[in-house]
Motif scaffolding. Sequence first.
Motif, PDB file in Angstrom:
ATOM      1  N   MET A 107      64.155  37.729  28.756  1.00 36.87           N
ATOM      2  CA  MET A 107      64.991  38.927  28.735  1.00 36.87           C
ATOM      3  C   MET A 107      64.257  40.041  28.005  1.00 36.87           C
ATOM      4  SD  MET A 107      68.788  37.457  28.041  1.00 36.87           S
ATOM      5  CE  MET A 107      69.520  36.245  29.113  1.00 36.87           C
ATOM      6  N   ILE A 108      64.436  41.239  28.530  1.00 29.59           N
ATOM      7  CA  ILE A 108      63.843  42.417  27.909  1.00 29.59           C
ATOM      8  C   ILE A 108      64.979  43.273  27.382  1.00 29.59           C
ATOM      9  CG2 ILE A 108      62.418  44.454  28.308  1.00 29.59           C
ATOM     10  CD1 ILE A 108      60.878  42.768  30.327  1.00 29.59           C
ATOM     11  N   TRP A 109      64.852  43.677  26.128  1.00 31.45           N
ATOM     12  CA  TRP A 109      65.914  44.368  25.407  1.00 31.45           C
ATOM     13  C   TRP A 109      65.467  45.762  24.999  1.00 31.45           C
ATOM     14  CZ3 TRP A 109      70.221  41.308  25.016  1.00 31.45           C
ATOM     15  CH2 TRP A 109      70.035  39.938  25.187  1.00 31.45           C
ATOM     16  N   GLN A 110      66.380  46.712  25.087  1.00 33.08           N
ATOM     17  CA  GLN A 110      66.153  48.079  24.614  1.00 33.08           C
ATOM     18  C   GLN A 110      66.932  48.221  23.305  1.00 33.08           C
ATOM     19  OE1 GLN A 110      64.319  50.619  26.236  1.00 33.08           O
ATOM     20  NE2 GLN A 110      64.656  51.842  24.394  1.00 33.08           N
ATOM     21  N   VAL A 126      66.548  40.966  33.111  1.00 31.34           N
ATOM     22  CA  VAL A 126      66.530  39.504  33.029  1.00 31.34           C
ATOM     23  C   VAL A 126      65.513  39.006  34.048  1.00 31.34           C
ATOM     24  CG1 VAL A 126      67.845  37.373  33.302  1.00 31.34           C
ATOM     25  CG2 VAL A 126      68.947  39.388  32.342  1.00 31.34           C
ATOM     26  N   LEU A 127      64.541  38.252  33.570  1.00 28.73           N
ATOM     27  CA  LEU A 127      63.504  37.702  34.448  1.00 28.73           C
ATOM     28  C   LEU A 127      63.762  36.211  34.623  1.00 28.73           C
ATOM     29  CD1 LEU A 127      60.464  39.507  32.823  1.00 28.73           C
ATOM     30  CD2 LEU A 127      61.694  40.170  34.882  1.00 28.73           C
ATOM     31  N   GLU A 128      64.071  35.809  35.848  1.00 26.14           N
ATOM     32  CA  GLU A 128      64.349  34.416  36.166  1.00 26.14           C
ATOM     33  C   GLU A 128      63.207  33.861  36.997  1.00 26.14           C
ATOM     34  OE1 GLU A 128      68.048  34.471  38.201  1.00 26.14           O
ATOM     35  OE2 GLU A 128      69.180  35.107  36.453  1.00 26.14           O
ATOM     36  N   GLY A 129      63.124  32.566  37.067  1.00 21.88           N
ATOM     37  CA  GLY A 129      62.113  31.952  37.909  1.00 21.88           C
ATOM     38  C   GLY A 129      61.442  30.756  37.266  1.00 21.88           C
ATOM     39  N   HIS A 130      61.499  30.656  35.960  1.00 20.34           N
ATOM     40  CA  HIS A 130      60.937  29.476  35.305  1.00 20.34           C
ATOM     41  C   HIS A 130      61.870  28.288  35.524  1.00 20.34           C
ATOM     42  CE1 HIS A 130      57.490  31.102  33.168  1.00 20.34           C
ATOM     43  NE2 HIS A 130      58.215  32.160  32.838  1.00 20.34           N
ATOM     44  N   SER A 131      61.296  27.123  35.732  1.00 18.64           N
ATOM     45  CA  SER A 131      62.108  25.912  35.843  1.00 18.64           C
ATOM     46  C   SER A 131      62.054  25.095  34.555  1.00 18.64           C
ATOM     47  CB  SER A 131      61.637  25.064  37.021  1.00 18.64           C
ATOM     48  OG  SER A 131      60.289  24.692  36.827  1.00 18.64           O
ATOM     49  N   LYS A 132      61.266  25.528  33.611  1.00 19.41           N
ATOM     50  CA  LYS A 132      61.156  24.882  32.301  1.00 19.41           C
ATOM     51  C   LYS A 132      61.426  25.932  31.220  1.00 19.41           C
ATOM     52  CE  LYS A 132      59.190  21.244  34.299  1.00 19.41           C
ATOM     53  NZ  LYS A 132      59.890  20.069  34.607  1.00 19.41           N
ATOM     54  N   ARG A 133      61.633  25.487  29.993  1.00 16.76           N
ATOM     55  CA  ARG A 133      61.938  26.431  28.917  1.00 16.76           C
ATOM     56  C   ARG A 133      60.759  27.348  28.652  1.00 16.76           C
ATOM     57  NH1 ARG A 133      61.851  22.932  23.347  1.00 16.76           N
ATOM     58  NH2 ARG A 133      59.798  22.031  23.652  1.00 16.76           N
ATOM     59  N   VAL A 134      61.052  28.604  28.387  1.00 14.65           N
ATOM     60  CA  VAL A 134      60.027  29.631  28.191  1.00 14.65           C
ATOM     61  C   VAL A 134      59.645  29.645  26.715  1.00 14.65           C
ATOM     62  CG1 VAL A 134      59.451  32.062  28.414  1.00 14.65           C
ATOM     63  CG2 VAL A 134      60.952  30.972  30.092  1.00 14.65           C
ATOM     64  N   PRO A 159      68.061  25.747  35.347  1.00 12.71           N
ATOM     65  CA  PRO A 159      68.007  27.173  35.665  1.00 12.71           C
ATOM     66  C   PRO A 159      69.338  27.664  36.262  1.00 12.71           C
ATOM     67  CG  PRO A 159      66.631  25.925  37.178  1.00 12.71           C
ATOM     68  CD  PRO A 159      67.178  24.955  36.167  1.00 12.71           C
ATOM     69  N   PRO A 160      69.644  28.924  36.083  1.00 11.52           N
ATOM     70  CA  PRO A 160      70.896  29.454  36.632  1.00 11.52           C
ATOM     71  C   PRO A 160      70.880  29.464  38.147  1.00 11.52           C
ATOM     72  CG  PRO A 160      69.584  31.201  35.691  1.00 11.52           C
ATOM     73  CD  PRO A 160      68.877  29.925  35.364  1.00 11.52           C
TER      74      PRO A 160
END
Length: 161
Positions: A107-110, A126-134, A159-160
């Motif tokens: 996630m990118i926060w301002q 919100v950047l999705e696409g990983h199948s394992k913990r980042v 993953p969601p």
Amino acid sequence: MLRRVVRQSKFRHVFGQALKNDQCYDDIRVSRVTWDSAFCAVNPKFVAIIVEAIGGGAFLVLPLQKTGRIDKTYPTVCGHTGQVLDIDWCPHNDYVIASGSEDCMVMIWQIPENGLENPLSEPTVVLEGHSKRVGIVSWHPSAHNVLLSAAGPVENCTPPC
């Protein structure tokens, strides 16, 4: 002929002095769940520290001039459903920070210019696409808007949809 050998050191007569309590950060519940990163990140305006949170992951964003005891009710950045594992400030914008978590998302926060006055739970991106913990997030030092994220093995990551 006996010679005493004394090792030359320019730091031999240097002594440290501890800072006073009002010049330090105090009473912060630092997270014990980290992957392969430091639990904090600093830029010229803010320091961000990953903290323990119930029901998800969170981190504090404190202005550098705010030192001393940090109240337990101080607002946090708390949008992840899993523990936050890494954070990194954007080198081109002092108000943008990225976070990676056990919930397999980046996630990118301002951050507002005056810092946090209320809890921040809605990320800018919100950047999705990983199948394992980042476990690692890192901004490119010279290219704008380029972010690296790395994930590692874990069995309990869903993953969601």
